[in-house]
Design an enzyme around this catalytic site. Structure first.
Site, PDB file in Angstrom:
ATOM      1  N   GLN A 177       1.301 -11.056  -3.547  1.00 50.34           N
ATOM      2  CA  GLN A 177      -0.125 -10.718  -3.505  1.00 50.34           C
ATOM      3  C   GLN A 177      -0.617 -10.286  -4.890  1.00 50.34           C
ATOM      4  O   GLN A 177       0.100  -9.614  -5.627  1.00 50.34           O
ATOM      5  CB  GLN A 177      -0.363  -9.569  -2.524  1.00 50.34           C
ATOM      6  CG  GLN A 177      -0.148  -9.930  -1.075  1.00 50.34           C
ATOM      7  CD  GLN A 177      -0.396  -8.737  -0.166  1.00 50.34           C
ATOM      8  OE1 GLN A 177       0.178  -7.673  -0.361  1.00 50.34           O
ATOM      9  NE2 GLN A 177      -1.251  -8.920   0.825  1.00 50.34           N
ATOM     10  N   HIS A 203      -4.936  -1.287  -5.378  1.00 43.83           N
ATOM     11  CA  HIS A 203      -5.443  -0.187  -4.550  1.00 43.83           C
ATOM     12  C   HIS A 203      -6.212   0.769  -5.449  1.00 43.83           C
ATOM     13  O   HIS A 203      -5.732   1.165  -6.515  1.00 43.83           O
ATOM     14  CB  HIS A 203      -4.299   0.536  -3.846  1.00 43.83           C
ATOM     15  CG  HIS A 203      -3.635  -0.324  -2.808  1.00 43.83           C
ATOM     16  ND1 HIS A 203      -2.536  -1.095  -3.084  1.00 43.83           N
ATOM     17  CD2 HIS A 203      -3.957  -0.547  -1.508  1.00 43.83           C
ATOM     18  CE1 HIS A 203      -2.195  -1.754  -1.995  1.00 43.83           C
ATOM     19  NE2 HIS A 203      -3.036  -1.451  -1.030  1.00 43.83           N
ATOM     20  N   LYS A 258     -12.983  -4.399   6.696  1.00 46.34           N
ATOM     21  CA  LYS A 258     -12.808  -5.113   5.432  1.00 46.34           C
ATOM     22  C   LYS A 258     -13.908  -6.139   5.209  1.00 46.34           C
ATOM     23  O   LYS A 258     -14.605  -6.552   6.133  1.00 46.34           O
ATOM     24  CB  LYS A 258     -11.443  -5.820   5.407  1.00 46.34           C
ATOM     25  CG  LYS A 258     -11.235  -6.805   6.550  1.00 46.34           C
ATOM     26  CD  LYS A 258      -9.864  -7.463   6.474  1.00 46.34           C
ATOM     27  CE  LYS A 258      -9.661  -8.429   7.643  1.00 46.34           C
ATOM     28  NZ  LYS A 258      -8.470  -9.263   7.483  1.00 46.34           N
ATOM     29  N   HIS A 318      -8.202  -1.101  -0.435  1.00 43.74           N
ATOM     30  CA  HIS A 318      -7.197  -2.151  -0.577  1.00 43.74           C
ATOM     31  C   HIS A 318      -7.930  -3.400  -1.066  1.00 43.74           C
ATOM     32  O   HIS A 318      -8.964  -3.763  -0.505  1.00 43.74           O
ATOM     33  CB  HIS A 318      -6.535  -2.474   0.762  1.00 43.74           C
ATOM     34  CG  HIS A 318      -5.935  -1.294   1.460  1.00 43.74           C
ATOM     35  ND1 HIS A 318      -4.572  -1.136   1.629  1.00 43.74           N
ATOM     36  CD2 HIS A 318      -6.520  -0.223   2.065  1.00 43.74           C
ATOM     37  CE1 HIS A 318      -4.346  -0.019   2.301  1.00 43.74           C
ATOM     38  NE2 HIS A 318      -5.504   0.556   2.569  1.00 43.74           N
ATOM     39  N   ARG A 326       6.831 -11.354   5.459  1.00 45.72           N
ATOM     40  CA  ARG A 326       6.281 -11.208   6.806  1.00 45.72           C
ATOM     41  C   ARG A 326       6.959 -12.190   7.746  1.00 45.72           C
ATOM     42  O   ARG A 326       7.234 -13.336   7.375  1.00 45.72           O
ATOM     43  CB  ARG A 326       4.766 -11.436   6.801  1.00 45.72           C
ATOM     44  CG  ARG A 326       4.037 -10.361   5.997  1.00 45.72           C
ATOM     45  CD  ARG A 326       2.530 -10.514   6.034  1.00 45.72           C
ATOM     46  NE  ARG A 326       1.909  -9.556   5.129  1.00 45.72           N
ATOM     47  CZ  ARG A 326       0.608  -9.505   4.873  1.00 45.72           C
ATOM     48  NH1 ARG A 326      -0.211 -10.368   5.460  1.00 45.72           N
ATOM     49  NH2 ARG A 326       0.120  -8.611   4.045  1.00 45.72           N
ATOM     50  N   ASP A 372      -2.335  -7.850  -5.670  1.00 46.22           N
ATOM     51  CA  ASP A 372      -2.751  -6.684  -4.898  1.00 46.22           C
ATOM     52  C   ASP A 372      -3.207  -5.544  -5.792  1.00 46.22           C
ATOM     53  O   ASP A 372      -2.689  -5.355  -6.891  1.00 46.22           O
ATOM     54  CB  ASP A 372      -1.565  -6.213  -4.051  1.00 46.22           C
ATOM     55  CG  ASP A 372      -2.004  -5.590  -2.743  1.00 46.22           C
ATOM     56  OD1 ASP A 372      -3.218  -5.503  -2.505  1.00 46.22           O
ATOM     57  OD2 ASP A 372      -1.133  -5.198  -1.961  1.00 46.22           O
ATOM     58  N   CYS A 376       0.795  -1.224   0.000  1.00 46.11           N
ATOM     59  CA  CYS A 376       0.000   0.000   0.000  1.00 46.11           C
ATOM     60  C   CYS A 376       0.833   1.282   0.000  1.00 46.11           C
ATOM     61  O   CYS A 376       0.479   2.247  -0.676  1.00 46.11           O
ATOM     62  CB  CYS A 376      -0.994   0.000   1.157  1.00 46.11           C
ATOM     63  SG  CYS A 376      -0.409  -0.725   2.671  1.00 46.11           S
TER      64      CYS A 376
END
Length: 605
Positions: free
Chosen positions: A350, A354, A433, A479, A332, A352, A303
């Site tokens: 991910q 945004h 979320k 997100h 992580r 991912d 992000c």
């Protein structure tokens, strides 16, 4: 027996018969002996105590830590001097059945915490448990000679515990802290009837066959190496092919949905993580290093990079919604004890995205994402459900911001008549979320995709856009991940389809088996034609019998196998074995190529 009351429900809270005065139970709902979710919770919790009672008889020196109900059944953590293996589970089960036949009444009594500390002064694990109990009153449950600290709820008598099975044994660090001692953990399952137990045990056996770690080795998809490090998957050629096809397919869909590809760095100064709130709320899950006497953090999420891309230009309301996507590699910090194949790793990618939008565009964008989710899940034959996760205890931002964000998610789902559950306190630290939970072929649920509404990070990074009056406004940040991560999704998909991947992403889509070396040139010609269509194939040309080479290809779960001999070469044809259709046929080469084209075009959005 199924009509017997085992506990009560008071506004969804389970209260056992030992904790209630049934004379004043007019407003309570009786909980009967069956396979309903709350009944199973009571049953399984009680079965954990039954297991502990059996262990204590068989191993008198045993000391017990905790024995909760979990999604897959129950477990108990304990310490014994004797090494316990899988073969000992049968012995413990036998003793449990003997105890069931005794029909012990389950009794509850309370003492002060001070009294409990004195009572269990020689039991360090009980002392450890009591450190985690804030109450000054401690409840204890007793059956026969066995008793343990417990909040409950429990069944009134052990006679109800007839249908159970101990499923596996494992090690577990005390309190989940890998710096502390390793305790023994035994898992089990229990139901109210024999048939449900039998069905569940069948699923367990089927899950073992489908285990993605086992199939990953058999199909040569991925591997792990201790010299490289735990939780760091190494993608072999077949796995890399599968993954690449999935990535390419999703890339095209994203572009058709007006997402812009971007890429942020994997290493950012700690200052950026301090502004975002990750440093104070997520630091324990991150890796940090020093460069030129400055602290840097390896990204656990994408992000912040996308925020900086948003800030790279002056934005107008005409630009919004602005949709960035990235196959972002993140790291992580995971404890070694929780690492599990591709399901729990330290490095993953991910899918991912945004979305930066105006507040009035939230609902429209959430619904567009849900449409994306729906089509993708149907493509892979997954059922799914949704859950809204609200503000966690550790969070940034004011309550009003959280309330507005949560309300926006609920309105989007409510207006479409979409069903969802609520996970109180389960949100990300920066926003509520929607979690997408898929159900696989074995009826197991998996957390994959997520949609998060975030007012906090735009505020922290002072993001702006000019509205139609040329005044500065703050955008909302959504997100969004649909698969969650490629690693985890591929692990789930592998088990869901038992390694029989859909044709369009299968690592090897066609196995080519020339009967002899005379047919090898023809096999190479077909392989080249398939490659031009973006279809991967493998020629099985080892000096082995034809049947053995066919069996080898079948073990690789290839969607299609073609056999080439004199007749096929003379007629420019193929002898086709279609694994999915479970049929064999002879096709001309052009007809076969057209069939492959059709297969590749079956998948579209």
């Amino acid at each position: 027996m199924e009509k017997e009351i085992i506990a009560y429900l008071d506004n969804e809270k389970i209260i056992d018969t030992q904790s209630i005065n049934t004379k004043n139970s007019k407003d309570l709902k009786a909980l009967y002996f069956d396979n309903s979710k709350p009944s199973l919770e009571v049953l399984r919790h009680s079965c954990a105590h039954l297991m502990a009672q059996a262990i204590k008889i068989l191993y008198p020196e045993a000391k017990f830590f905790v024995g909760p109900v979990v999604e897959e059944g129950f477990y108990y953590d304990f310490r014994v001097e004797t090494k316990i293996g899988e073969e000992d589970l049968i012995k413990i089960e036998k003793k449990m059945k003997e105890l069931v036949d005794c029909g012990f009444e389950v009794q509850k009594y309370e003492i002060s915490k001070k009294e409990a500390l004195e009572k269990f002064k020689d039991d360090d694990l009980k002392q450890e448990v009591m450190l985690r109990i804030p109450d000054e009153k401690i409840s204890i449950y007793k059956q026969g000679e066995f008793e343990d600290l417990c909040r409950g709820p429990h069944i009134p008598n052990t006679k109800f515990l007839k249908f159970f099975k101990l499923t596996r044994i494992a090690g577990a660090y005390l309190g989940g802290d890998e710096k502390r001692e390793m305790l023994t953990r035994i898992y089990g399952i229990a139901f109210a009837d024999k048939e449900s137990l039998k069905k569940h045990l069948h699923i367990i056996e089927e899950a073992k066959k489908r285990d993605h770690r086992k199939l990953g080795t058999e199909l040569k998809l991925f591997t792990f190496d201790e010299q490289i490090g735990g939780g760091l998957p190494i993608w072999l050629s077949n796995g890399a092919r599968l993954r690449s096809k999935l990535e390419q397919f999703l890339f095209k869909i994203h572009r058709l949905r007006n997402y812009e590809p971007v890429r942020g760095p994997e290493l950012l100064k700690a200052d950026a993580w301090k502004v975002s709130g990750h440093y104070s709320n997520y630091k324990e899950n991150m890796y940090f290093t020093q460069i030129d006497e400055q602290e840097y953090g390896i990204k656990p999420m994408n992000c912040v990079g996308h925020i900086k891309i948003y800030q790279s230009e002056i934005r107008s309301y005409r630009d919004l919604p602005l949709k960035f996507f990235e196959y972002g590699v993140v790291h992580r910090h995971e404890k070694s004890g929780v690492l599990h194949g591709l399901f729990r790793v330290r490095e993953f990618t991910q899918d991912d995205a945004h979305i930066f939008c105006m507040p009035g565009q939230i609902k429209e964008q959430v619904l567009e994402i849900l449409s994306f989710v729906d089509k993708l899940m149907k493509l892979f034959d997954f059922d799914y459900e949704m859950e809204i996760s609200t503000k966690p205890q550790k969070a940034i931002g004011e309550d009003i911001i959280w309330e507005n964000a949560t309300k926006a998610l609920k309105q989007a789902l409510d207006e479409q008549g979409l069903k969802y559950g609520i996970d109180e306190g389960g949100g990300a630290f920066y926003g509520p979320k929607i979690d997408i939970k898929i159900t696989d072929a074995l009826n197991r649920k998996w957390q994959c995709g997520t949609i998060q509404v975030d007012f906090n990070l735009p505020q922290r990074f002072k993001l702006q856009y000019s509205d139609n009056h040329n005044e500065k406004q703050q955008p909302v940040m959504l997100h969004r991940a649909i698969l969650g991560s490629f690693e985890r999704f591929i692990g789930i998909l592998t088990e869901h389809c038992g390694g029989e991947f859909p044709f369009f992403i299968a690592p090897i889509q066609v196995g080519i088996i020339p009967i002899s070396q005379n047919h090898f040139a023809y096999a190479k010609k077909i392989q080249k034609a398939l490659m031009q269509l973006g279809v991967d194939s493998e020629i099985y040309e080892k000096n082995e019998s034809l049947n053995k080479r066919i069996r080898t290809a079948e073990k690789q779960r290839l969607p299609m196998i073609i056999v080439l001999g004199d007749e096929e070469m003379a007629k420019e044809s193929v002898a086709l074995r279609d694994r999915r259709a479970k049929q064999q046929s002879n096709l001309g080469l052009e007809e076969f190529i057209n069939l492959i084209k059709e297969k590749m075009n079956e998948v579209h959005f």
